[in-house]
Motif scaffolding. Structure first.
Motif, PDB file in Angstrom:
ATOM      1  N   ILE A 198      36.908  37.236  40.790  1.00 44.88           N
ATOM      2  CA  ILE A 198      36.830  38.402  39.910  1.00 44.88           C
ATOM      3  C   ILE A 198      35.394  38.896  39.810  1.00 44.88           C
ATOM      4  CG2 ILE A 198      38.880  37.820  38.551  1.00 44.88           C
ATOM      5  CD1 ILE A 198      37.030  36.688  36.392  1.00 44.88           C
ATOM      6  N   LEU A 199      35.268  40.146  39.397  1.00 40.90           N
ATOM      7  CA  LEU A 199      33.973  40.789  39.253  1.00 40.90           C
ATOM      8  C   LEU A 199      33.846  41.329  37.835  1.00 40.90           C
ATOM      9  CD1 LEU A 199      31.410  42.169  40.665  1.00 40.90           C
ATOM     10  CD2 LEU A 199      32.895  44.169  40.881  1.00 40.90           C
ATOM     11  N   ASN A 200      32.771  40.966  37.155  1.00 39.48           N
ATOM     12  CA  ASN A 200      32.483  41.545  35.852  1.00 39.48           C
ATOM     13  C   ASN A 200      32.050  42.989  36.116  1.00 39.48           C
ATOM     14  OD1 ASN A 200      31.035  42.484  33.514  1.00 39.48           O
ATOM     15  ND2 ASN A 200      30.923  40.374  32.804  1.00 39.48           N
ATOM     16  N   VAL A 201      32.838  43.927  35.648  1.00 40.61           N
ATOM     17  CA  VAL A 201      32.609  45.342  35.965  1.00 40.61           C
ATOM     18  C   VAL A 201      31.256  45.829  35.448  1.00 40.61           C
ATOM     19  CG1 VAL A 201      33.496  47.688  35.601  1.00 40.61           C
ATOM     20  CG2 VAL A 201      35.087  45.819  36.047  1.00 40.61           C
ATOM     21  N   SER A 202      30.831  45.386  34.271  1.00 40.76           N
ATOM     22  CA  SER A 202      29.584  45.902  33.711  1.00 40.76           C
ATOM     23  C   SER A 202      28.337  45.224  34.268  1.00 40.76           C
ATOM     24  CB  SER A 202      29.588  45.829  32.186  1.00 40.76           C
ATOM     25  OG  SER A 202      30.124  44.641  31.731  1.00 40.76           O
ATOM     26  N   THR A 203      28.408  43.932  34.628  1.00 43.87           N
ATOM     27  CA  THR A 203      27.210  43.248  35.115  1.00 43.87           C
ATOM     28  C   THR A 203      27.168  43.107  36.627  1.00 43.87           C
ATOM     29  OG1 THR A 203      28.178  41.028  34.999  1.00 43.87           O
ATOM     30  CG2 THR A 203      27.084  41.867  33.001  1.00 43.87           C
ATOM     31  N   GLY A 204      28.318  43.236  37.286  1.00 43.40           N
ATOM     32  CA  GLY A 204      28.373  43.064  38.735  1.00 43.40           C
ATOM     33  C   GLY A 204      28.389  41.600  39.168  1.00 43.40           C
TER      34      GLY A 204
ATOM     35  N   LYS B  56      29.956  38.013  40.023  1.00 44.93           N
ATOM     36  CA  LYS B  56      31.236  37.541  40.538  1.00 44.93           C
ATOM     37  C   LYS B  56      31.515  36.115  40.057  1.00 44.93           C
ATOM     38  CE  LYS B  56      31.077  40.331  44.722  1.00 44.93           C
ATOM     39  NZ  LYS B  56      31.075  40.332  46.187  1.00 44.93           N
ATOM     40  N   PHE B  57      32.793  35.832  39.854  1.00 45.82           N
ATOM     41  CA  PHE B  57      33.247  34.512  39.434  1.00 45.82           C
ATOM     42  C   PHE B  57      34.460  34.108  40.265  1.00 45.82           C
ATOM     43  CE2 PHE B  57      31.425  36.584  35.731  1.00 45.82           C
ATOM     44  CZ  PHE B  57      30.543  35.623  35.249  1.00 45.82           C
ATOM     45  N   VAL B  58      34.626  32.802  40.428  1.00 44.36           N
ATOM     46  CA  VAL B  58      35.815  32.264  41.102  1.00 44.36           C
ATOM     47  C   VAL B  58      36.426  31.247  40.147  1.00 44.36           C
ATOM     48  CG1 VAL B  58      36.705  30.982  43.076  1.00 44.36           C
ATOM     49  CG2 VAL B  58      34.803  32.578  43.384  1.00 44.36           C
ATOM     50  N   PHE B  59      37.686  31.469  39.786  1.00 46.65           N
ATOM     51  CA  PHE B  59      38.386  30.582  38.864  1.00 46.65           C
ATOM     52  C   PHE B  59      39.716  30.138  39.452  1.00 46.65           C
ATOM     53  CE2 PHE B  59      36.055  33.203  35.591  1.00 46.65           C
ATOM     54  CZ  PHE B  59      35.185  32.193  35.201  1.00 46.65           C
ATOM     55  N   CYS B  60      40.071  28.895  39.175  1.00 49.15           N
ATOM     56  CA  CYS B  60      41.400  28.393  39.492  1.00 49.15           C
ATOM     57  C   CYS B  60      42.091  28.165  38.151  1.00 49.15           C
ATOM     58  CB  CYS B  60      41.318  27.091  40.282  1.00 49.15           C
ATOM     59  SG  CYS B  60      42.942  26.434  40.727  1.00 49.15           S
ATOM     60  N   ILE B  61      43.302  28.665  37.997  1.00 44.96           N
ATOM     61  CA  ILE B  61      44.023  28.558  36.732  1.00 44.96           C
ATOM     62  C   ILE B  61      44.837  27.266  36.739  1.00 44.96           C
ATOM     63  CG2 ILE B  61      45.718  29.646  35.222  1.00 44.96           C
ATOM     64  CD1 ILE B  61      44.802  32.336  36.463  1.00 44.96           C
ATOM     65  N   VAL B  62      44.517  26.391  35.777  1.00 46.26           N
ATOM     66  CA  VAL B  62      45.116  25.055  35.716  1.00 46.26           C
ATOM     67  C   VAL B  62      45.614  24.771  34.298  1.00 46.26           C
ATOM     68  CG1 VAL B  62      43.669  24.174  37.593  1.00 46.26           C
ATOM     69  CG2 VAL B  62      42.864  23.989  35.240  1.00 46.26           C
ATOM     70  N   GLY B  63      46.159  23.575  34.099  1.00 44.51           N
ATOM     71  CA  GLY B  63      46.614  23.151  32.776  1.00 44.51           C
ATOM     72  C   GLY B  63      45.451  22.841  31.852  1.00 44.51           C
ATOM     73  N   ASP B  64      45.750  22.728  30.568  1.00 47.31           N
ATOM     74  CA  ASP B  64      44.708  22.482  29.565  1.00 47.31           C
ATOM     75  C   ASP B  64      43.878  21.245  29.868  1.00 47.31           C
ATOM     76  OD1 ASP B  64      45.349  24.701  28.002  1.00 47.31           O
ATOM     77  OD2 ASP B  64      46.795  23.586  26.786  1.00 47.31           O
ATOM     78  N   ASP B  65      44.536  20.151  30.264  1.00 42.78           N
ATOM     79  CA  ASP B  65      43.838  18.890  30.482  1.00 42.78           C
ATOM     80  C   ASP B  65      43.002  18.881  31.751  1.00 42.78           C
ATOM     81  OD1 ASP B  65      44.864  17.558  28.182  1.00 42.78           O
ATOM     82  OD2 ASP B  65      46.780  17.421  29.211  1.00 42.78           O
TER      83      ASP B  65
ATOM     84  N   GLY C  19      32.671  40.755  22.451  1.00 40.45           N
ATOM     85  CA  GLY C  19      33.294  42.049  22.718  1.00 40.45           C
ATOM     86  C   GLY C  19      34.248  41.991  23.897  1.00 40.45           C
ATOM     87  N   ILE C  20      34.745  43.144  24.277  1.00 35.52           N
ATOM     88  CA  ILE C  20      35.690  43.228  25.387  1.00 35.52           C
ATOM     89  C   ILE C  20      34.922  43.270  26.704  1.00 35.52           C
ATOM     90  CG2 ILE C  20      37.450  44.660  26.490  1.00 35.52           C
ATOM     91  CD1 ILE C  20      38.310  45.529  23.681  1.00 35.52           C
ATOM     92  N   ILE C  21      35.346  42.408  27.644  1.00 37.12           N
ATOM     93  CA  ILE C  21      34.735  42.376  28.971  1.00 37.12           C
ATOM     94  C   ILE C  21      35.805  42.749  29.987  1.00 37.12           C
ATOM     95  CG2 ILE C  21      33.593  40.935  30.709  1.00 37.12           C
ATOM     96  CD1 ILE C  21      32.532  39.204  28.446  1.00 37.12           C
ATOM     97  N   LYS C  22      35.433  43.639  30.908  1.00 34.02           N
ATOM     98  CA  LYS C  22      36.371  44.075  31.942  1.00 34.02           C
ATOM     99  C   LYS C  22      36.046  43.365  33.254  1.00 34.02           C
ATOM    100  CE  LYS C  22      37.308  48.629  30.042  1.00 34.02           C
ATOM    101  NZ  LYS C  22      38.710  48.814  29.939  1.00 34.02           N
ATOM    102  N   TYR C  23      37.120  42.864  33.878  1.00 29.69           N
ATOM    103  CA  TYR C  23      36.999  42.193  35.173  1.00 29.69           C
ATOM    104  C   TYR C  23      37.912  42.877  36.172  1.00 29.69           C
ATOM    105  CZ  TYR C  23      34.822  38.290  32.678  1.00 29.69           C
ATOM    106  OH  TYR C  23      33.992  37.520  31.916  1.00 29.69           O
ATOM    107  N   LYS C  24      37.459  42.950  37.412  1.00 28.35           N
ATOM    108  CA  LYS C  24      38.253  43.488  38.511  1.00 28.35           C
ATOM    109  C   LYS C  24      38.621  42.321  39.413  1.00 28.35           C
ATOM    110  CE  LYS C  24      38.320  47.178  41.882  1.00 28.35           C
ATOM    111  NZ  LYS C  24      37.605  48.355  42.367  1.00 28.35           N
ATOM    112  N   ILE C  25      39.888  42.232  39.799  1.00 34.67           N
ATOM    113  CA  ILE C  25      40.361  41.160  40.663  1.00 34.67           C
ATOM    114  C   ILE C  25      40.040  41.525  42.108  1.00 34.67           C
ATOM    115  CG2 ILE C  25      42.364  39.846  41.447  1.00 34.67           C
ATOM    116  CD1 ILE C  25      43.633  40.431  38.680  1.00 34.67           C
TER     117      ILE C  25
END
Length: 158
Positions: A94-100, A102-111, A146-152
């Motif tokens: 993803i890309l933070n639209v306002s700062t430019g 980039k981040f890479v995240f894997c969506i996993v369980g809480d633990d 505040g609200i942060i916008k991300y682009k996939i």
């Protein structure tokens, strides 16, 4: 108790920890307790009390892991039909639209979550906003600042 979503890697990690606690840590503690009993009066035996306290922590962790594994709903990303949407277990660029930035995240369980390693909980605000979205979608995430916008930018199923 409801099912806890976990990746296959997360379940394996918990199984490894459980085996270590049962086969290595627990026997060491039992040995330490038996050795400390040989030193006389248990009321004033600091080694005995320390070993018993360590035993309590170990047994609590074993029960906690066993409960998590019992209630785990294993979601293997390899068995999911790839719809081009963000799902549990997918890795998202993803890309933070306002700062430019980039981040890479894997969506996993809480633990399994570990923000420093790019593993975010399915229940985190950013993961909840990403689930079901496609490449080039923009999402808004409510944060304390505040609200942060991300682009996939990309979705991977690894």
């Amino acid at each position: 108790m409801k099912k806890i979503p976990m990746t296959a890697k997360g379940v394996e990690k918990l199984n490894i920890e459980l085996r270590h606690l049962k086969n290595v840590v627990r026997p060491k503690i039992i040995y330490a307790i038996s050795e400390s009993r040989k030193h006389g009066d248990l009321k004033e035996n600091a080694e005995y009390h320390a070993a018993r306290e360590e035993q309590a922590f170990c047994e609590k962790r074993i029960k906690e892991i066993e409960s998590k594994l019992y209630h785990a709903q294993i979601i293997d990303i390899k068995n999911i039909l790839f719809t081009g949407k963000v799902v549990f277990g997918s890795t998202v660029d993803i890309l933070n639209v306002s700062t430019g930035k980039k981040f890479v995240f894997c969506i996993v369980g809480d633990d399994e979550s570990n923000f420093k390693n790019g593993l975010i909980s399915i229940n985190s605000p950013i993961a909840r906003s990403l689930i079901g979205k496609k490449i080039l979608d923009t999402v808004s995430v409510n944060t304390p600042s505040g609200i942060i916008k991300y682009k996939i930018l990309n979705i991977r199923y690894i």
